[in-house]
Design an enzyme around this catalytic site. Structure first.
Site, short mmCIF file in Angstrom:
data_model
loop_
_atom_site.label_atom_id
_atom_site.label_comp_id
_atom_site.label_asym_id
_atom_site.label_seq_id
_atom_site.Cartn_x
_atom_site.Cartn_y
_atom_site.Cartn_z
N ASP A 110 0.85 -1.20 0.00
CA ASP A 110 0.00 0.00 0.00
C ASP A 110 0.88 1.24 0.00
OD1 ASP A 110 -2.97 0.97 0.56
OD2 ASP A 110 -1.63 2.21 1.79
N ASN A 118 -1.97 12.78 -3.99
CA ASN A 118 -2.90 13.22 -5.03
C ASN A 118 -3.36 14.66 -4.81
OD1 ASN A 118 -3.15 11.33 -7.08
ND2 ASN A 118 -4.71 10.14 -6.01
N ASP A 127 -1.20 9.18 -11.02
CA ASP A 127 -1.19 8.05 -11.97
C ASP A 127 0.24 7.67 -12.34
OD1 ASP A 127 -3.91 7.97 -11.93
OD2 ASP A 127 -4.20 8.98 -13.86
N GLU A 153 -4.67 2.28 -4.52
CA GLU A 153 -3.22 2.39 -4.36
C GLU A 153 -2.64 1.14 -3.70
OE1 GLU A 153 -4.96 4.52 -0.70
OE2 GLU A 153 -5.44 4.28 -2.80
#
Length: 250
Positions: A110, A118, A127, A153
């Site tokens: 993770d 983000n 991305d 993620e």
């Protein structure tokens, strides 16, 4: 050929122009009809042949496209890793295998503070970050490992083991953690200053009676223990108790 034939007939004894003309009147239409029938037969044969070739070509193209669609349907479009559908298919295949003494390691990765990443850098950079991490995971894994994007993620790796000892799976998990850290992707809002990952691991015997979901849940418990302890680390979960274990000695 008919011209030569009737030129010869003209020289036969008793043959005259009327005799030859009568034969021509009967045979020429028959010859023309025969030629027309042969032409139509050849044309129809050619049409059927080309039609069969076309149908076979279309069948091959359709099979190739269906195979490609099947392949694409099992790949995560962003990272190029396998997706959850591929994982489910692999799990189903494992359940069909005959009982044997084998072990399966589940590794869940993770990305630490990815929502913050983000929010700070934008989704396009997010991305790119996920693609880079997927590439690092692919580099760390063997060809026989199944690496997939498990969630937004989160990534999951399945590895077949031949030993109940957890050190082999932990070595792969640590390699993944180091590979991601070595990317040095900037992450200013965090204490590390770069993108890191937390990893949970669980390995245990696997046979058709064993649920893969149990190993995944235990690896997930170990993952959240790694996060609770400060992130950017690997933790191992016991497939017997379903809980995270203290850090194992190296």
């Amino acid at each position: 050929m008919p011209v030569c034939l009737y030129a010869t007939v003209g020289f036969l004894a008793g043959a005259n122009s009327r005799y030859v003309m009568n034969h021509l009147a009967l045979s020429v239409p028959a010859l023309v009809l025969t030629l027309m029938a042969n032409y139509r037969f050849c044309a129809e044969s050619l049409r059927l042949y080309l039609e069969n070739v076309s149908v076979e070509t279309l069948r091959e193209e359709l099979a190739a496209r269906n195979a490609e669609l099947e392949r694409i349907s099992h790949i995560d479009p962003l990272t190029g890793l396998a997706n959850r559908r591929a994982l489910d298919r692999y799990a189903a295949a494992l359940q069909q295998q005959p009982p044997r003494q084998s072990y399966l390691a589940v590794i869940i990765v993770d990305v630490d503070y990815f929502k913050t990443f983000n929010d700070y850098y934008g989704h396009a950079e997010g991305d790119r970050c996920l693609r880079a991490i997927a590439s690092a995971i692919r580099t760390a894994c063997d060809n026989d490992d199944v690496a997939c994007r498990f969630g937004g993620e989160e990534f999951l790796i399945l590895r077949s083991e031949h030993s109940p000892r957890p050190h082999y799976a932990l070595a792969l998990a640590e390699n993944i953690r180091q590979q991601v850290a070595s990317l040095a992707i900037p992450h200013q809002p965090t204490q590390e200053g770069k993108v890191t990952v937390s990893v949970g691991v669980c390995a245990g015997p696997f046979d058709p009676e064993t649920e893969l979901e149990r190993l995944i849940k235990t690896a997930d418990v170990a993952l959240y223990e790694a996060k609770r302890e400060g992130r950017n680390r690997v933790r191992y979960g016991s497939n017997v108790t379903g809980s995270a274990l203290p850090p194992l000695p190296t």
